[in-house]
Design a protein around this motif. Structure first.
Motif, PDB file in Angstrom:
ATOM      1  N   ARG A 726      -3.846  19.668  45.376  1.00  0.00           N
ATOM      2  CA  ARG A 726      -3.799  18.341  44.754  1.00  0.00           C
ATOM      3  C   ARG A 726      -4.693  18.246  43.521  1.00  0.00           C
ATOM      4  O   ARG A 726      -4.725  17.208  42.874  1.00  0.00           O
ATOM      5  CB  ARG A 726      -4.203  17.284  45.767  1.00  0.00           C
ATOM      6  N   GLY A 727      -5.454  19.325  43.239  1.00  0.00           N
ATOM      7  CA  GLY A 727      -6.267  19.325  42.032  1.00  0.00           C
ATOM      8  C   GLY A 727      -7.555  18.552  42.145  1.00  0.00           C
ATOM      9  O   GLY A 727      -8.191  18.242  41.129  1.00  0.00           O
ATOM     10  N   GLY A 728      -7.992  18.240  43.355  1.00  0.00           N
ATOM     11  CA  GLY A 728      -9.262  17.539  43.523  1.00  0.00           C
ATOM     12  C   GLY A 728      -9.201  16.063  43.196  1.00  0.00           C
ATOM     13  O   GLY A 728     -10.263  15.426  43.067  1.00  0.00           O
ATOM     14  N   GLY A 729      -8.045  15.512  43.065  1.00  0.00           N
ATOM     15  CA  GLY A 729      -7.928  14.080  42.753  1.00  0.00           C
ATOM     16  C   GLY A 729      -6.736  13.459  43.458  1.00  0.00           C
ATOM     17  O   GLY A 729      -5.910  14.138  44.076  1.00  0.00           O
ATOM     18  N   LYS A 730      -6.633  12.178  43.336  1.00  0.00           N
ATOM     19  CA  LYS A 730      -5.546  11.443  43.968  1.00  0.00           C
ATOM     20  C   LYS A 730      -4.240  11.662  43.215  1.00  0.00           C
ATOM     21  O   LYS A 730      -4.204  11.662  41.985  1.00  0.00           O
ATOM     22  CB  LYS A 730      -5.886   9.949  44.003  1.00  0.00           C
ATOM     23  N   ILE A 731      -3.139  11.849  43.966  1.00  0.00           N
ATOM     24  CA  ILE A 731      -1.810  11.981  43.366  1.00  0.00           C
ATOM     25  C   ILE A 731      -1.352  10.582  42.955  1.00  0.00           C
ATOM     26  O   ILE A 731      -1.184   9.689  43.789  1.00  0.00           O
ATOM     27  CB  ILE A 731      -0.818  12.620  44.349  1.00  0.00           C
ATOM     28  N   LEU A 732      -1.192  10.414  41.630  1.00  0.00           N
ATOM     29  CA  LEU A 732      -0.804   9.092  41.122  1.00  0.00           C
ATOM     30  C   LEU A 732       0.686   8.840  41.266  1.00  0.00           C
ATOM     31  O   LEU A 732       1.112   7.669  41.290  1.00  0.00           O
ATOM     32  CB  LEU A 732      -1.212   8.974  39.651  1.00  0.00           C
ATOM     33  N   GLY A 733       1.471   9.888  41.346  1.00  0.00           N
ATOM     34  CA  GLY A 733       2.906   9.696  41.491  1.00  0.00           C
ATOM     35  C   GLY A 733       3.653  10.977  41.202  1.00  0.00           C
ATOM     36  O   GLY A 733       3.062  12.038  40.947  1.00  0.00           O
ATOM     37  N   TYR A 734       5.015  10.871  41.227  1.00  0.00           N
ATOM     38  CA  TYR A 734       5.883  12.031  41.052  1.00  0.00           C
ATOM     39  C   TYR A 734       6.973  11.714  40.032  1.00  0.00           C
ATOM     40  O   TYR A 734       7.437  10.562  39.919  1.00  0.00           O
ATOM     41  CB  TYR A 734       6.526  12.421  42.377  1.00  0.00           C
ATOM     42  N   PHE A 735       7.382  12.756  39.304  1.00  0.00           N
ATOM     43  CA  PHE A 735       8.513  12.680  38.386  1.00  0.00           C
ATOM     44  C   PHE A 735       9.608  13.580  38.947  1.00  0.00           C
ATOM     45  O   PHE A 735       9.386  14.767  39.178  1.00  0.00           O
ATOM     46  CB  PHE A 735       8.113  13.140  36.991  1.00  0.00           C
ATOM     47  N   LEU A 736      10.815  12.987  39.135  1.00  0.00           N
ATOM     48  CA  LEU A 736      11.921  13.681  39.780  1.00  0.00           C
ATOM     49  C   LEU A 736      13.025  13.936  38.763  1.00  0.00           C
ATOM     50  O   LEU A 736      13.357  13.058  37.953  1.00  0.00           O
ATOM     51  CB  LEU A 736      12.460  12.839  40.944  1.00  0.00           C
ATOM     52  N   ASP A 737      13.592  15.171  38.808  1.00  0.00           N
ATOM     53  CA  ASP A 737      14.728  15.540  37.962  1.00  0.00           C
ATOM     54  C   ASP A 737      15.913  15.877  38.864  1.00  0.00           C
ATOM     55  O   ASP A 737      15.736  16.345  40.001  1.00  0.00           O
ATOM     56  CB  ASP A 737      14.402  16.755  37.090  1.00  0.00           C
ATOM     57  N   GLN A 738      17.122  15.629  38.329  1.00  0.00           N
ATOM     58  CA  GLN A 738      18.334  15.985  39.060  1.00  0.00           C
ATOM     59  C   GLN A 738      19.208  16.878  38.198  1.00  0.00           C
ATOM     60  O   GLN A 738      19.111  16.870  36.972  1.00  0.00           O
ATOM     61  CB  GLN A 738      19.106  14.722  39.447  1.00  0.00           C
ATOM     62  N   HIS A 739      20.102  17.642  38.875  1.00  0.00           N
ATOM     63  CA  HIS A 739      20.987  18.554  38.150  1.00  0.00           C
ATOM     64  C   HIS A 739      22.307  18.639  38.893  1.00  0.00           C
ATOM     65  O   HIS A 739      22.341  18.977  40.081  1.00  0.00           O
ATOM     66  CB  HIS A 739      20.344  19.942  38.043  1.00  0.00           C
ATOM     67  N   ASP A 740      23.356  18.327  38.169  1.00  0.00           N
ATOM     68  CA  ASP A 740      24.707  18.460  38.703  1.00  0.00           C
ATOM     69  C   ASP A 740      25.119  19.915  38.544  1.00  0.00           C
ATOM     70  O   ASP A 740      24.960  20.517  37.473  1.00  0.00           O
ATOM     71  CB  ASP A 740      25.668  17.539  37.947  1.00  0.00           C
ATOM     72  N   SER A 741      25.637  20.525  39.635  1.00  0.00           N
ATOM     73  CA  SER A 741      25.970  21.944  39.594  1.00  0.00           C
ATOM     74  C   SER A 741      27.064  22.244  38.584  1.00  0.00           C
ATOM     75  O   SER A 741      27.225  23.401  38.172  1.00  0.00           O
ATOM     76  CB  SER A 741      26.400  22.423  40.984  1.00  0.00           C
ATOM     77  N   GLU A 742      27.807  21.242  38.157  1.00  0.00           N
ATOM     78  CA  GLU A 742      28.881  21.455  37.199  1.00  0.00           C
ATOM     79  C   GLU A 742      28.421  21.241  35.765  1.00  0.00           C
ATOM     80  O   GLU A 742      29.230  21.324  34.846  1.00  0.00           O
ATOM     81  CB  GLU A 742      30.074  20.549  37.531  1.00  0.00           C
TER      82      GLU A 742
END
Length: 1437
Positions: A726-742
């Motif tokens: 976690r890098g010694g700090g609080k996780i502020l959030g997440y960034f999510l990516d998506q990918h269509d197989s086509e």
């Protein structure tokens, strides 16, 4: 080979005319020779020589001729192989014959012509031998060719090659093999033989077309990805070839040669580390080891490499590199400081080498002498010459508070193992010259540091060095020629045999130090072939004189260290060379040289800064010290509040950055750095600012473990696991990516960070496959991008079973148990969730086993009875009326162990009386939060508890403790990479104890340590005291006596020590007024206590008497007094001693002994020791009475009395009897005149207090006619008169003294009886002889004087039976009885008469009597004096 040294100077001198004729003839002969040999082809690898005149040849040096000859030989190597071989043969034969080509003038020409003639003959002979050898070789080749044509083993002309193909396509593997006879062919897939009959028709097709082998695989699937091997064999051998086939799953995903599947197929499994190298804190002279585990077996164990500070390590005697069972280890059996450093292990992998590093710190070994410094290190030998070298080392980092005063250097010659001291260097330098070594011998050195506390342990020994000439290689030149041969040319070969050396040159100081100067010079030229030694001279500037420098052994090297120079003086030096032929002139003097001052240590580095690194380490940086003398840096640390610096490293660090490991999490430290040089360890830098050991803030690692939690027609709910780091700090959030197989591109799902690990993704296309990836963000920034998830199909879920639970968490991991928690599924299926099924899997197993026999209803479960040291994986499935749903994402492997230093929840009562539960986590990051819950059902009720959070600690306070507060309290620390959690179950019994303690704290009682005590002091004062716990300065005391408060007075002093909790009352003179009760009332804030003492009736009367006696005794002791009263003691010698001891005496003190009131002068007194002693040698009834010792002076007197009249006297006699009985010696048998005597010696015997009884054959004996018994003061005896055979047997003596009874026995029989009887008979016979022997009984004086003319009568009495014969002697001559001499015998009286004596009658007279039993002589001296003279006897009076 040896070449001529000089072309001139050979032979006798010739006149100029002869020399001119000689040159002309020589030039003409050279021209004719060139014409004759112009057409001669020299195929023997010798080039044509053009001879010059003597004048031209004289212009070149000997080295030029040597180089020309070598080049000629080198050029010959470019000719044919046969020519080279012939040349080598000729050279060998010439060397074997010992020929040496040395020529001058025309001699050289004649030698060369003879050489060419001989060489031509040798070449012809060699050509014949070579022709025969070539013929034999061709015959052999023909035979081998026929054998090869008849049969040979298989070998692959073209081997198999690997292929990567698409799924559902065909691949053809081909290779070409040659063999005779044709081989048998077998194909394998992953070492399993391929039989086309066992597979679907047409799957495999195998062909063999005249050595062209092929395997065709049709309609390839993923299962066809494998290693294919073809093996061929015949009667002459076998061979194999293999290739890998990679089948791509689908277009656009993991396709091509960059795919992971292809790399694994081509290069083997990817090896990863499954354990982390941790810092090692080793100790000098003790072993240490490093080890790491791999995820896969490493096929080539030698590919695993270990490095120390970037240097590749190899296995040695004390260092072993091992690999077994996926574990690589480095083991060092004996550690030295030189082993300290950064260790790295590296293992190859298809994706590049994998490596791990850690630091090994080596602590000092325990010193032999307490306080002695640590051992030096890095001992190296520099400037190694024939008989001397320079030794350097690094100073130790820890001197243990005592400055280093010197260094002791020890050496070991060869492999002897014997270390002997050879030099001692001052403490301000780590560099020293070593001289007097033996050329050709090998040496090792080690160093000890010395301080006033003693010597350190020895350092690690230096590398083995061999003493030799360092310039020998420079005087040699190697020139290669022929087939791997070379010529070595040395300048020594050009020297004259007999030459007095020239003076050395360039005398200078190569090194100047505080205590020595190293002189260096160049060898003389010419130097001669004989070995050289050197003598040195020195001169003080301005003195004008030269003084030889004495050396213990000859100086053989052009280096010498001068040690006996005086400071503040300048010297010049010169050197002479010497060999067996003479001594050279002195060299030119050197430049003026003076000793340097004491070298200063280097300044400390600046800008030393500390930064957070990990939970147990801190990173340091500093500015470099730019000095060529710098050896490195030593680092020191200390906890804030401590004054003692601790050594971090024992080997100097070369860089300006270092990570200090092994620190305590949450503690504050300070650091400083010191520079290290040969002058020692410098001053410390300024201490860094205190830094708390915490995890440094860094970007987090990538999320992982993506799972599909719910799915609709156009939307999906995705969940994932948090980053492992976690890098010694609080996780502020997440960034999510998506990918269509086509599609080709990835698209961001969110622009703002998602605070949770569950995200609904909308606007998807039904029936399409999607994959996802994510990044985590903290205050340091956005972390690593995760690997893509698996492909999830966007298809609405309609199954009746529930979806997977998610966020399965493991906490409270201990050696045999852990806690599982999870979130219910987002998709419940056809009905509500009725329970959960939890299963586990041991790491390495593929079988899932249920944790509980049936489903559980909650979303948490404590798993117990697990095996410690094993790793487990868990998963959870929800169930409803339709059955079990999808399993959750499995947890990461969990290792069951008790982590060292793991904290538990502390339960107690604080100072205010509140019941609390507290948890401390020093290793938690600064942003961590403490999440409390009760019974794992969510946050605590704020109405019932209060939570107080401080740095690294959280405290839950129960507001109103009651039954509602019973249950399990758990806490989890967030934002840490490791699991920090604990739980505690609060039971009713524990709560009642805590409530009772809370009541005591809120209504405190001063703790009583010791109740009222009564002591009587030395002067008779009475001390009443009690002790309670430590009180505050505001504590109060009220002392109540008989219901009335009392205070200090002259007779009654009251003391109250709040620090010690002591209350005391001192009564000077105890009287009836002090009788009653004493009560101490104490109050300290809220705390109170009351203690009462009652002094009445018998207790008070007894105390009063004791106080009065103590007071009187004190007054007595103001003067001399008896420290020890009179007491008696019986020694082993049965002596009675009366002793006492006096103290507080002075010179005038008088000591007296009294018995029955009469002073005894025999008593002893030692003023030095104050001991009085009265000895009674033989105690008897007359010693009965009162004994008194008295001491007195002007300060007073004292006495002590011992009554020896009653029981005390009886006790002494009893003790004497006991000692006497114990001192009895074994019974002895003695023959006497009367019979046989049996006796025992004793030290003391008293008839009244000791009783003796004799037994013969267990029958008591009484005294009678033949048996007599008796005692003396030192003997107990039994006398058998006229012994007979009936007296034989065992005799026993029983001695009784009080309660002490002792028995002694002896056996009067056999030889003992015979010996006693023989002695009895002998003594009896001797008694008869003695009785009847002739004797002179009495009568004769010793001296008789008489005047002249008087008559002398001498009468004596004799005895003897029979009557003895009588004769007189004068001066040993018989007396003739005539004239004046006559003898008269009347019975036993014998008289001799001499009438009218004169001076002739003076002499020695004797009467001699004799019978058959013996004889005897009686003598008298007669002195006759004249008238008027005084006898001599009277004169002497």
């Amino acid at each position: 080979m040896t070449l001529p040294h000089s072309l001139g100077g050979a032979g006798d001198p010739q006149p100029p005319q002869a020399m001119e004729v000689h040159r002309l003839e020589h030039r003409q002969e050279e021209e004719r020779k060139e014409e004759r040999q112009h057409s001669l082809h020299m195929g023997s690898s010798m080039q044509r020589h053009t001879f010059r005149s003597s004048e031209e040849e004289h212009e070149f040096s000997a080295a030029d001729y040597a180089l020309a000859a070598a080049l000629a030989l080198t050029a010959s190597s470019e000719l044919s192989w046969e020519a080279q071989l012939r040349h080598q043969t000729s050279a060998v034969e010439l060397e074997e014959r010992g020929q040496k080509r040395v020529g001058f003038g025309n001699d050289w020409e004649r030698t060369e012509i003879a050489f060419l003639r001989t060489h031509r003959l040798l070449r012809q002979r060699r050509d014949w031998k070579m022709l025969r050898q070539r013929t034999e070789e061709k015959v052999q080749e023909a035979k081998e060719l026929r054998e090869l044509c008849s049969g040979r083993g298989p070998w692959f002309w073209i081997p198999l090659r690997s292929h990567a193909v698409w799924e559902h396509t065909t691949v053809l593997l081909t290779c070409t093999v040659q063999a005779s006879p044709p081989p048998q062919v077998t194909w394998y897939k992953n070492d399993t033989r391929i039989d086309p009959r066992l597979f679907p028709a047409g799957k495999y097709r195998i062909t063999n077309n005249y050595g062209l082998l092929s395997l065709e695989i049709r309609r390839c699937t993923i299962e066809d990805s494998a290693t294919y091997t073809v093996r061929v064999n015949n009667a002459y051998g076998q061979a194999s070839s293999f290739a890998k086939v990679l089948v791509r799953t689908y277009l656009g995903k993991d396709a091509g040669f960059d795919s992971e599947i292809f790399k694994r197929s081509m290069f083997g499994p990817s090896v990863e580390f499954t354990s982390v190298l941790k810092p090692v804190f080793a100790r000098e002279k003790e072993p240490f080891s490093l080890s790491c585990l791999f995820s896969e077996d490493v096929l080539d164990a030698e590919s695993i490499q270990w490095f120390q500070d970037g240097r590749l390590l190899r296995s040695l005697r004390r260092r072993k590199i091992l690999y077994a069972d996926r574990q690589a280890s480095l083991k060092v059996s004996c550690t030295y400081k030189e082993d300290e450093g950064l260790y790295t292990v590296q293992v190859p992998s298809p994706f590049g080498p994998r490596e791990q590093s850690t630091y090994v710190l080596v602590r000092d070994a325990e010193a032999e002498n307490p306080g002695a410094p640590g051992s030096p290190l890095n001992v190296r030998c520099l400037d190694v010459n024939r008989d001397c070298l320079i030794l350097t080392w690094a100073p130790p980092s820890d001197t243990r508070g005592n400055a280093i005063t010197a260094y002791s250097i020890e050496r070991c010659q060869g492999d002897s193992g014997e270390w002997v001291p050879c030099h001692e260097a001052p403490g301000g330098t780590c560099r020293c010259p070593i001289q007097g070594l033996i050329e050709g011998q090998s040496y090792r050195f080690r160093v000890r540091a010395i301080s006033k506390a003693g010597s350190s342990l020895p350092s690690k020994a230096s590398e083995l060095v061999v003493m030799g000439d360092r310039d020998a290689a420079q005087r040699k030149t190697e020139i290669p020629f022929g087939l791997g041969n070379k010529i070595t040319i040395s300048t020594d070969d050009f020297e004259d045999t007999v030459t007095i050396p020239s003076p050395p040159t360039n005398v200078h100081a190569s090194e100047i130090r505080e205590a020595y100067v190293v002189l260096a010079w160049e060898e003389p030229r010419p130097r001669g072939r004989a070995p050289l030694t050197y003598s040195l001279e020195k001169s003080v500037i301005g003195s004008g004189t030269w003084e030889a420098i004495s050396t213990e052994s000859p100086v053989k090297s052009p280096r010498f260290a001068v040690l006996d120079l005086e400071k503040k003086k300048s010297y010049v030096f010169r050197v002479r060379a010497m060999n067996q032929y003479g001594l050279s002139d002195p060299s030119e003097p050197s430049e003026p040289i003076a000793l340097r001052g004491q070298p200063a240590t280097l300044p400390p580095p600046a800008q030393v800064q500390a930064f957070r690194d990990t939970q147990t380490s801190v990173s340091l940086t500093w500015d470099p010290v730019k000095d060529p003398e710098l050896l490195g840096y030593y680092i020191y640390s200390r906890e804030v509040g401590s004054s003692e610096w601790q050594t971090v490293n024992n080997k100097p660090i070369q860089g300006t950055r270092f990570t200090v490991p092994g620190l305590r999490t949450g503690k504050e430290y300070e650091f400083c750095v010191r520079s290290v040089s040969e002058a020692g360890v410098g001053e410390s830098s300024a201490a860094t600012e205190p830094i708390r050991v915490k995890q440094a803030l860094a970007t987090p690692s990538a999320p992982y473990g993506f799972a599909l939690l719910n799915c609709g027609k156009n939307e999906m709910v995705i969940g994932w696991k948090p980053p492992k780091r976690r890098g010694g700090g609080k996780i502020l959030g997440y960034f999510l990516d998506q990918h269509d197989s086509e599609e080709l591109d990835w698209h961001a799902v969110n622009q703002q960070p998602i605070p949770t690990r569950v995200c609904k993704v909308s606007d998807l296309r039904e029936g399409h496959f999607y994959e996802f990836r994510a990044r985590a963000a903290n205050w340091a920034g956005v972390g690593e991008l995760s690997a893509p998830s698996s492909l999830f199909e966007c298809k609405e879920w309609t199954m009746p079973q529930p979806g997977p639970p998610y966020d399965v968490r493991v906490s409270e991991v201990r050696a045999t148990s852990l806690m599982l928690q999870w979130e219910p599924p987002l998709y419940t299926g056809a009905g509500p969730v009725t329970g959960y099924h939890v299963s586990f899997q041991e790491e390495g197993s593929e079988q899932w086993k249920p944790v509980t026999p049936g489903p559980i209803s909650g979303t948490h479960l404590r798993v117990s009875d697990l095996q410690p040291g094993k790793s487990y994986v868990f998963q959870v499935q929800a169930m409803n009326s339709a059955g079990l749903g999808q399993p959750s994402m499995p947890t990461d492997p969990v290792l069951l162990e008790d982590k060292p230093g793991a904290h538990e929840i502390e339960v107690g009562v604080d100072e205010e009386g509140f019941i609390y539960l507290a948890f401390e986590a020093p290793e938690a990051p600064d942003s961590s939060e403490f999440q409390w819950s009760k019974d794992y059902k969510g946050p605590l009720d704020p109405q019932r508890v209060k939570i107080e959070d401080t740095v690294n600690k959280s405290k839950v306070i129960l507001k109103e403790p009651g039954l509602e507060d019973l249950g399990t309290y758990s806490v989890i620390v967030t934002d840490d990479d490791e699991d920090i959690s604990a739980s505690h179950t609060l039971t009713e019994e524990e709560l009642e104890k805590l409530k009772k303690l809370s009541h005591e704290i809120r209504n405190p009682v001063i703790k009583l340590i010791s109740g009222w005590n009564v002591d009587i002091l030395e002067r008779g004062e009475v001390r009443l005291w009690l002790e309670v716990e430590k009180l505050s300065p505001a504590a109060e005391l009220h002392l109540i006596f008989n219901n009335k408060e009392i205070f200090s007075s002259p007779n009654r002093k009251i003391n109250f020590d709040r620090e010690k909790g002591l209350v005391e009352v001192i009564i000077q003179n105890l009287s009836e007024e002090d009788k009653g009760s004493y009560t101490a009332q104490l109050q300290d804030g809220k705390a109170k206590n009351q203690i009462t003492l009652t002094l009445v009736d018998d207790d008070f009367d007894k105390l009063l008497r004791q106080a009065d006696a103590k007071r009187r005794d004190w007054k007595r002791k103001q003067g001399p007094y008896f420290e020890q009263p009179l007491q008696w003691k019986v020694t082993e010698d049965c002596q009675v001693q009366l002793t006492c001891k006096v103290t507080n005496t002075k010179k005038e003190t008088r000591f007296q002994w009294f018995f029955q009131r009469a002073e005894m002068p025999d008593g002893q007194y030692d003023p030095e020791t104050g001991t009085g002693l009265l000895c009674i040698e033989e105690l008897s009834k007359k010693d009965k009475g009162i004994y008194r010792a008295m001491v007195s002076d002007d300060r007073g007197e004292d006495d002590t009395i011992l009554d020896l009249t009653g029981d005390a006297l009886d006790a002494i006699f009893t003790e004497l009897g006991r000692i006497g009985a114990l001192s009895a010696t074994p019974l002895k048998i003695q023959g006497t005149e009367e019979g046989i005597r049996i006796f025992s010696k004793v030290k003391y015997y008293n008839v009244e207090y000791m009783k003796t009884t004799w037994f013969h054959k267990d029958k008591r004996l009484e005294s009678g006619d033949r048996i007599r018994t008796g005692t003396t003061l030192d003997e107990i005896w039994l006398h058998i008169l006229d012994p007979k055979d009936s007296d034989k047997g065992k005799y026993t003596l029983e001695i009784a003294a009080g309660k002490e009874v002792r028995q002694l026995s002896t056996d009067l029989s056999g030889q003992a009886f015979e010996d006693a009887m023989a002695e009895h008979q002998r003594l009896k016979a001797l008694a008869i002889i003695e009785k009847n022997r002739a004797k002179v009984v009495r009568g004769l004086p010793d001296v008789a004087t008489i005047m002249e003319d008087k008559t002398l009568c001498l009468t004596c009495v004799i005895s003897g039976d029979p009557t003895p014969e009588i004769s007189w002697l004068k001066n040993d001559q018989p007396v003739t009885f005539l004239d004046r001499y006559r003898m008269e015998v009347r019975g036993t009286e014998v008289t001799i008469t001499i009438e009218k004596v004169n001076s002739d009658d003076s002499g020695r007279y004797g009467v001699f009597v004799k019978n058959k039993y013996g004889s005897e002589t009686g003598q008298v001296t007669i002195s006759v004096f004249k008238h008027g003279d005084e006898p001599k006897e009277l004169k002497s009076m």
